[in-house]
Scaffold this active site. Sequence first.
Site, PDB file in Angstrom:
ATOM      1  N   ARG A  36       0.834  -1.211   0.000  1.00 34.42           N
ATOM      2  CA  ARG A  36       0.000   0.000   0.000  1.00 34.42           C
ATOM      3  C   ARG A  36       0.866   1.257   0.000  1.00 34.42           C
ATOM      4  O   ARG A  36       0.476   2.287  -0.578  1.00 34.42           O
ATOM      5  CB  ARG A  36      -0.931   0.009   1.207  1.00 34.42           C
ATOM      6  CG  ARG A  36      -2.022  -1.047   1.130  1.00 34.42           C
ATOM      7  CD  ARG A  36      -3.052  -0.884   2.224  1.00 34.42           C
ATOM      8  NE  ARG A  36      -4.106  -1.869   2.093  1.00 34.42           N
ATOM      9  CZ  ARG A  36      -5.213  -1.905   2.836  1.00 34.42           C
ATOM     10  NH1 ARG A  36      -5.388  -0.980   3.772  1.00 34.42           N
ATOM     11  NH2 ARG A  36      -6.126  -2.835   2.662  1.00 34.42           N
ATOM     12  N   LYS A 192     -20.975 -13.985   1.461  1.00 37.17           N
ATOM     13  CA  LYS A 192     -22.374 -13.583   1.565  1.00 37.17           C
ATOM     14  C   LYS A 192     -22.895 -12.865   0.319  1.00 37.17           C
ATOM     15  O   LYS A 192     -22.238 -11.980  -0.216  1.00 37.17           O
ATOM     16  CB  LYS A 192     -22.555 -12.664   2.776  1.00 37.17           C
ATOM     17  CG  LYS A 192     -22.269 -13.333   4.112  1.00 37.17           C
ATOM     18  CD  LYS A 192     -22.501 -12.352   5.258  1.00 37.17           C
ATOM     19  CE  LYS A 192     -22.272 -13.008   6.606  1.00 37.17           C
ATOM     20  NZ  LYS A 192     -22.514 -12.070   7.721  1.00 37.17           N
ATOM     21  N   GLY A 345      -9.507  -7.735  -0.748  1.00 36.81           N
ATOM     22  CA  GLY A 345      -8.442  -8.261   0.103  1.00 36.81           C
ATOM     23  C   GLY A 345      -8.231  -9.747  -0.011  1.00 36.81           C
ATOM     24  O   GLY A 345      -7.093 -10.219  -0.161  1.00 36.81           O
TER      25      GLY A 345
END
Length: 387
Positions: A36, A192, A345
Amino acid sequence: MKTLKDIHALYDKKVLMRVDFNVPFYESGNIADDSRIRAHIPTIEYLIKAGAKVALISHLGNPEQSLQPVAERLSVLLKDAVTFIGDCLSHHTFKTMDNLGEGCVVLLENTRAYEEEKNNDPDFAQKLAKGFDIYINDAFATAHRKHASTYGVAQFIEKKCAGLLMQTEVETLSKVMQKPSKPFVVMIGGAKVSSKLGVLKSLAQKADTMLIGGAMANTFLKATGVDIGQSLYEENMLQEALQVLQMANQHNCKVILPSDATVAEKLEAGVPTQNPSINDVPENMMILDIGKHTQAVWAETIKDSATVLWNGPCGVFEIEPFHLGTKAVAQAVAKAHAFTVLGGGDTLHAAEIFNVKGDIDYVSTGGGALLAFMEGQTLPAIEALSS
């Protein structure tokens, strides 16, 4: 959205630049992954070369954690000293920048140390902005958050624009979502349906083929009448899953659900598994990965694509032997002659584990921001740069 090309005078200007330095740490306190930080290097170097005086501002998830180790790591990457300033509102910031001169870089403290940050407190945002000539947001990964340092501060600095990373993210993802080369294949997985419902509906209207894996596929299978044994699924999402399938059909998007699965009685490393047809899942077992036939079908589909968007794993890839489906998809995406994009991620982690990250055309830094962008939402931080 304005970009750096629209800001013509940077020399000796005081620039407040929002970055995403929310990096993971080992228990020892050392940085576990500096990707990052590296992602922002091009923009920082651009500003240094232009002679700007740069103050970087970021958050860390833990409000009590300091960004000082990040300043040390950034100094190594830039091969030049980055001065760490222990808060975000210090009156010493500008004095330090003036003493260091043109092309200097300082890093301010973790914005999460201030409660006003997440509340987008206007007084706090104005204090952050005071004294700066230009505001640059290079943190696409936080663009979906309406915080003081990502949104509010832009209201108090007239000159503002996107950094190089933000610009690349927006341009690349816009191309994929608006004008992808065909066939456009989406591999979407995860746990989900509820967390990606908006994305599923959006992609069902844009993709030519959508491969649905992970535990969310169980909800789709259950909704279509498949007996999934003891597999996890979302009871309250069954009708929503059917709506996604109906929407896909209306827009000529072919949805390919798993045709077979890797199943086991419990989720543990090394447990005995079976590979039944999706219609023959034993009632005492749970689906934990896509099966071999599905792996082959999906790999062939990806091979024939022109654009691939991959977001989410196919199974519980962190635990063997339930890693093989995600590995097969990762390798297929890496080998594809298509323009390939991945984000999220877990997806990035999988790409690293299976050593394919370097073979992907574009790896997005976004997680929640990527999902919001794919859903078609207006991201607050991008909106702020356009106002």
